[in-house]
Design a protein around this motif. Structure first.
Motif, PDB file in Angstrom:
ATOM      1  N   PHE A 274      65.573 -17.983  73.793  1.00  0.00           N
ATOM      2  CA  PHE A 274      66.220 -16.917  73.027  1.00  0.00           C
ATOM      3  C   PHE A 274      65.503 -15.588  73.218  1.00  0.00           C
ATOM      4  CE2 PHE A 274      67.761 -20.456  70.268  1.00  0.00           C
ATOM      5  CZ  PHE A 274      69.105 -20.233  70.481  1.00  0.00           C
ATOM      6  N   ILE A 275      64.171 -15.634  73.154  1.00  0.00           N
ATOM      7  CA  ILE A 275      63.422 -14.388  73.206  1.00  0.00           C
ATOM      8  C   ILE A 275      63.562 -13.748  74.574  1.00  0.00           C
ATOM      9  CG2 ILE A 275      61.145 -13.328  73.022  1.00  0.00           C
ATOM     10  CD1 ILE A 275      60.423 -15.522  71.045  1.00  0.00           C
ATOM     11  N   SER A 276      63.550 -14.569  75.629  1.00  0.00           N
ATOM     12  CA  SER A 276      63.662 -13.946  76.952  1.00  0.00           C
ATOM     13  C   SER A 276      65.072 -13.408  77.172  1.00  0.00           C
ATOM     14  CB  SER A 276      63.264 -14.939  78.053  1.00  0.00           C
ATOM     15  OG  SER A 276      64.096 -16.057  77.999  1.00  0.00           O
ATOM     16  N   GLY A 278      66.406 -11.607  74.960  1.00  0.00           N
ATOM     17  CA  GLY A 278      66.422 -10.278  74.360  1.00  0.00           C
ATOM     18  C   GLY A 278      66.409 -10.227  72.840  1.00  0.00           C
ATOM     19  N   LEU A 279      66.463 -11.400  72.172  1.00  0.00           N
ATOM     20  CA  LEU A 279      66.267 -11.348  70.728  1.00  0.00           C
ATOM     21  C   LEU A 279      64.865 -10.784  70.529  1.00  0.00           C
ATOM     22  CD1 LEU A 279      67.189 -12.717  67.753  1.00  0.00           C
ATOM     23  CD2 LEU A 279      65.139 -13.996  68.275  1.00  0.00           C
ATOM     24  N   LEU A 280      64.633 -10.007  69.518  1.00  0.00           N
ATOM     25  CA  LEU A 280      63.329  -9.428  69.244  1.00  0.00           C
ATOM     26  C   LEU A 280      63.165  -8.070  69.886  1.00  0.00           C
ATOM     27  CD1 LEU A 280      60.287 -11.871  69.377  1.00  0.00           C
ATOM     28  CD2 LEU A 280      60.946 -10.331  67.573  1.00  0.00           C
ATOM     29  N   VAL A 281      63.503  -7.958  71.194  1.00  0.00           N
ATOM     30  CA  VAL A 281      63.197  -6.689  71.848  1.00  0.00           C
ATOM     31  C   VAL A 281      63.934  -5.535  71.192  1.00  0.00           C
ATOM     32  CG1 VAL A 281      63.326  -5.403  73.978  1.00  0.00           C
ATOM     33  CG2 VAL A 281      62.638  -7.762  74.011  1.00  0.00           C
ATOM     34  N   GLY A 282      65.230  -5.744  70.942  1.00  0.00           N
ATOM     35  CA  GLY A 282      66.012  -4.694  70.292  1.00  0.00           C
ATOM     36  C   GLY A 282      65.407  -4.344  68.944  1.00  0.00           C
ATOM     37  N   ALA A 283      65.024  -5.397  68.195  1.00  0.00           N
ATOM     38  CA  ALA A 283      64.481  -5.176  66.865  1.00  0.00           C
ATOM     39  C   ALA A 283      63.133  -4.469  66.925  1.00  0.00           C
ATOM     40  CB  ALA A 283      64.342  -6.513  66.138  1.00  0.00           C
ATOM     41  N   VAL A 284      62.301  -4.841  67.900  1.00  0.00           N
ATOM     42  CA  VAL A 284      60.970  -4.248  67.999  1.00  0.00           C
ATOM     43  C   VAL A 284      61.049  -2.763  68.354  1.00  0.00           C
ATOM     44  CG1 VAL A 284      58.810  -4.267  69.297  1.00  0.00           C
ATOM     45  CG2 VAL A 284      59.826  -6.410  68.575  1.00  0.00           C
ATOM     46  N   LYS A 285      62.016  -2.425  69.244  1.00  0.00           N
ATOM     47  CA  LYS A 285      62.186  -1.027  69.657  1.00  0.00           C
ATOM     48  C   LYS A 285      62.547  -0.119  68.495  1.00  0.00           C
ATOM     49  CE  LYS A 285      64.001  -1.340  74.344  1.00  0.00           C
ATOM     50  NZ  LYS A 285      65.282  -1.289  75.050  1.00  0.00           N
TER      51      LYS A 285
ATOM     52  N   TRP B 174      47.453 -15.012  68.729  1.00  0.00           N
ATOM     53  CA  TRP B 174      48.502 -13.980  68.662  1.00  0.00           C
ATOM     54  C   TRP B 174      48.786 -13.258  69.965  1.00  0.00           C
ATOM     55  CZ3 TRP B 174      51.897 -14.909  65.396  1.00  0.00           C
ATOM     56  CH2 TRP B 174      51.566 -15.506  64.183  1.00  0.00           C
ATOM     57  N   THR B 175      47.920 -13.407  70.991  1.00  0.00           N
ATOM     58  CA  THR B 175      48.266 -12.813  72.282  1.00  0.00           C
ATOM     59  C   THR B 175      49.641 -13.301  72.757  1.00  0.00           C
ATOM     60  OG1 THR B 175      45.939 -12.610  72.834  1.00  0.00           O
ATOM     61  CG2 THR B 175      47.486 -12.464  74.656  1.00  0.00           C
ATOM     62  N   PRO B 176      49.987 -14.589  72.556  1.00  0.00           N
ATOM     63  CA  PRO B 176      51.303 -15.072  72.973  1.00  0.00           C
ATOM     64  C   PRO B 176      52.460 -14.249  72.427  1.00  0.00           C
ATOM     65  CG  PRO B 176      49.937 -16.919  72.355  1.00  0.00           C
ATOM     66  CD  PRO B 176      49.142 -15.693  72.044  1.00  0.00           C
ATOM     67  N   PHE B 177      52.327 -13.801  71.187  1.00  0.00           N
ATOM     68  CA  PHE B 177      53.406 -13.005  70.603  1.00  0.00           C
ATOM     69  C   PHE B 177      53.591 -11.700  71.379  1.00  0.00           C
ATOM     70  CE2 PHE B 177      54.767  -9.755  67.492  1.00  0.00           C
ATOM     71  CZ  PHE B 177      56.001 -10.278  67.172  1.00  0.00           C
ATOM     72  N   VAL B 178      52.465 -11.065  71.712  1.00  0.00           N
ATOM     73  CA  VAL B 178      52.538  -9.820  72.475  1.00  0.00           C
ATOM     74  C   VAL B 178      53.121 -10.094  73.866  1.00  0.00           C
ATOM     75  CG1 VAL B 178      51.207  -7.868  73.345  1.00  0.00           C
ATOM     76  CG2 VAL B 178      50.547  -8.946  71.198  1.00  0.00           C
ATOM     77  N   ILE B 179      52.663 -11.187  74.493  1.00  0.00           N
ATOM     78  CA  ILE B 179      53.160 -11.529  75.828  1.00  0.00           C
ATOM     79  C   ILE B 179      54.679 -11.658  75.811  1.00  0.00           C
ATOM     80  CG2 ILE B 179      53.206 -13.305  77.640  1.00  0.00           C
ATOM     81  CD1 ILE B 179      50.411 -14.125  76.852  1.00  0.00           C
ATOM     82  N   ILE B 180      55.180 -12.460  74.885  1.00  0.00           N
ATOM     83  CA  ILE B 180      56.597 -12.804  74.931  1.00  0.00           C
ATOM     84  C   ILE B 180      57.480 -11.590  74.651  1.00  0.00           C
ATOM     85  CG2 ILE B 180      56.736 -13.587  72.517  1.00  0.00           C
ATOM     86  CD1 ILE B 180      58.250 -15.562  75.300  1.00  0.00           C
ATOM     87  N   VAL B 181      57.027 -10.721  73.736  1.00  0.00           N
ATOM     88  CA  VAL B 181      57.836  -9.537  73.432  1.00  0.00           C
ATOM     89  C   VAL B 181      57.784  -8.547  74.593  1.00  0.00           C
ATOM     90  CG1 VAL B 181      58.092  -7.570  71.896  1.00  0.00           C
ATOM     91  CG2 VAL B 181      57.581  -9.804  70.950  1.00  0.00           C
ATOM     92  N   SER B 220      56.143  -1.542  73.339  1.00  0.00           N
ATOM     93  CA  SER B 220      54.709  -1.806  73.107  1.00  0.00           C
ATOM     94  C   SER B 220      54.237  -1.237  71.781  1.00  0.00           C
ATOM     95  CB  SER B 220      53.805  -1.285  74.220  1.00  0.00           C
ATOM     96  OG  SER B 220      54.468  -0.619  75.205  1.00  0.00           O
ATOM     97  N   THR B 221      54.661  -0.015  71.438  1.00  0.00           N
ATOM     98  CA  THR B 221      54.180   0.536  70.168  1.00  0.00           C
ATOM     99  C   THR B 221      54.788  -0.239  68.997  1.00  0.00           C
ATOM    100  OG1 THR B 221      55.902   2.200  70.313  1.00  0.00           O
ATOM    101  CG2 THR B 221      53.697   2.857  70.990  1.00  0.00           C
TER     102      THR B 221
END
Lengths: 286, 300
Positions: A274-276, A278-285, B174-181, B220-221
């Motif tokens: 799911f994450i790859s 794109g779930l999360l990326v939109g939210a993080v941005k 927690w590095t994994p969380f940064v990696i995956i995002v 990243s930010t």
């Protein structure tokens, strides 16, 4: 690749990548082999390979699943019921709110609008649990929710709600409004349109969000430490308590750790997908 | 006219219905406790002989006591140390590994799942795993440690080594969380700038600094912001790993609050927790308004 990469660079990349793989895998492997060691072998220096360096025994596993199962099972089921119950509730309540915030305009006293409301919901996540947990402790004791599964389900629902609102907003926003509008014309109410049209379309996002909060609820420690004693104790509390109770019985601790990790490792496989996507990326941005 | 207003009212009512359950949960589980905590933090609490809680209003006395308490400042210093060093490490490693995973090296599909696993483990278990693996007497690294002569490293007796231990555990988790995002962010980047740069003969390093890094800034930010506010809550890792010791060398502010609560001083606990909320809010807001806003402008 137009440009051919020099061999030494490729080699360095492999060393870095496999180096990190070892850093991640070695502790997991070590926990696994420790769980099948006898007490004396645990302290017999570093023994890496079962059958070759030491004779594996299932003592610690037997203790968890057979001898002391009556004791351990209550914590294990507590964890399962509390994590599932709170995640389901959080996804239902959170996605309703999240949908409302992406689709409708709310104005409260002329000032509080959607942006502020959704920021407010999400910012709950910033609060350190210690800041809210003492009044909850007193409240739960008064209404007899202290040290109950329901009490922890309610607490974890609240604690996971911001995550659901946050992750689902992006997802709902990506679904075209026109579909719901045509449903209104067919006489659907807003709730019906949401349940029949939007919800099925956002199923992947809902599942991923559910798995996400499930893992957080499954692993939560500090809230459970304040709000439970012996009756509603969860696995993280049980694991942490090994420190004082038994001294370093590493093989037993390893079994507890593994039975707690295994369900979430299965979840990891799905979440990665799911994450790859794109779930999360939109939210993080955002 | 009348029908329209009824319709409007119905419309608002059904729209409000979506928000209502969440509002109730937030009110009961967050607003009410926050206000009570604030009131509690301005009292002196004691248990009467009957076991009931007795409160006496003392204004800001708990706060002024804490602000002149070396233990409070010590735990705040530890928290900030864990937050800034931990998050910096996690971001650096996470970015590097995410970049590696985009290079189509052998085994990367498997690694993507493997690398995710540490963040799925409950922190208290990670603490035990770290204790086992970094035990240089019976752990897997014992032969290396012996060969290099640090088999007797006093992990739990030395203040800085204990702090290092907490940072290592937190970073592993927690590095994994940064990696995956970041990985998902990298894969969503457009191709065109890279093609143009290739035509102009840019080196890979130039492409990274001129294209990848700036374009990735929103993600990243964002991921740093999430880790920043989450890291401030750190308590489960040190509680199992070191118990906050030696002395208070690894005691975080949340852990200090928990230990205070165990002495039944509810008011002081509430005051500690409130001060932590203030610090998180200030640092989170500063980060968001200064660093993140500028980064988003750079990225356009």
């Amino acid at each position: 690749m137009k440009r051919k990469r020099p061999v030494w660079q490729t080699a360095l990349m492999y060393i870095a990548l496999y180096g990190w793989a070892i850093i991640v895998a070695l502790p997991l492997y070590w926990t696994l082999v420790t769980s099948i060691k006898s007490r004396s072998n645990v302290f017999n220096g570093p023994l890496y390979l079962p059958f070759i360096q030491f004779q594996p025994v299932m003592d610690a596993w037997n203790r968890f699943f057979i001898t002391d199962w009556r004791y351990f099972s209550s914590q294990y089921f507590n964890s399962i019921i509390i994590a599932l119950g709170s995640s389901i509730l959080a996804v239902i309540i959170g996605s309703l709110a999240s949908y409302g915030l992406t689709r409708f305009k709310y104005i409260w006293g002329g000032k509080l609008r959607n942006r502020e409301l959704s920021f407010y919901f999400i910012s709950q996540r910033i609060l350190p649990p210690v800041a809210v947990v003492i009044p909850l402790f007193i409240l739960f004791q008064t209404v007899k929710l202290f040290d109950t599964q329901i009490g922890l389900i309610i607490a974890y629902t609240a604690f996971n709600l911001p995550l659901v609102v946050w992750l689902m907003q992006d997802y709902f926003a990506s679904i075209p409004v026109e579909l719901e509008e045509s449903a209104y014309i067919d006489g659907c109410s807003k709730l019906e349109a949401f349940l029949r049209i939007t919800l099925p379309l956002s199923a992947p996002g809902l599942v991923a969000t559910f798995l996400f909060v499930l893992v957080f609820a499954w692993n939560e420690y500090i809230i459970a430490l304040f709000l439970s004693q012996s009756n509603a104790q969860t696995m993280p509390i049980l694991i942490a308590a090994q420190n004082a109770q038994r001294g370093p019985e590493w093989e037993a601790i390893s079994v507890l750790t593994l039975v707690t990790i295994l369900p979430v490792c299965v979840i990891a496989v799905f979440l990665e997908r799911f994450i790859s996507r794109g779930l999360l990326v939109g939210a993080v941005k955002g | 006219m009348k029908t329209t207003s009824t319709n409007n009212r119905n419309k608002t009512r059904s729209e409000l219905g979506f928000l209502l359950p969440a509002l109730v949960v937030v009110f009961v589980m967050s607003i009410f406790p926050l206000i009570s905590s604030l009131l509690l933090s301005m009292t002196k609490s004691s248990f009467s002989t009957g076991g009931g809680l007795q409160l006496e209003f003392v204004g800001f006395q708990n706060y002024s006591n804490l602000l002149s308490d070396a233990r409070f400042w010590g735990t705040l210093g530890n928290t900030l140390l864990f937050v800034f060093i931990g998050v910096a490490l996690q971001f650096g490693l996470g970015l590097g590994i995410a970049m590696l995973l985009t290079q189509k090296l052998f085994g990367q599909t498997f690694f993507r799942v493997l690398f995710l696993i540490p963040m799925m483990i409950t922190p208290v278990a990670v603490a035990y795993i770290m204790k086992m693996v970094l035990n240089f007497q019976i752990g897997p690294l014992a032969p290396i440690a012996k060969a290099l002569g640090f088999a007797d490293l006093p992990w739990f007796a030395d203040a800085n080594l204990s702090r290092l231990l907490v940072i290592v555990g937190d970073t592993w988790q927690w590095t994994p969380f940064v990696i995956i995002v970041l990985l998902a962010g990298l894969e969503a980047l457009p191709n065109e700038p890279y093609e143009a740069a290739q035509v102009e003969g840019a080196t890979p390093w130039q492409m990274f600094t001129q294209i990848t890094f700036p374009l990735l800034l929103p993600v990243s930010t964002g991921v740093v912001l999430i880790r920043l506010v989450e890291a401030f809550k750190i308590v489960d890792m040190p509680i199992v790993l070191t118990g906050g010791g030696p002395g208070i060398a690894t005691e975080t502010t949340s852990l200090f609050a928990y230990y205070t609560w165990r002495t039944f001083d509810q008011s002081k606990t509430a005051a500690i927790a409130y001060l932590l909320v203030v610090v998180v809010t200030i640092i989170g807001t500063l980060y968001n308004n200064i660093i993140r806003k500028r980064a988003l402008e750079v990225a356009g």
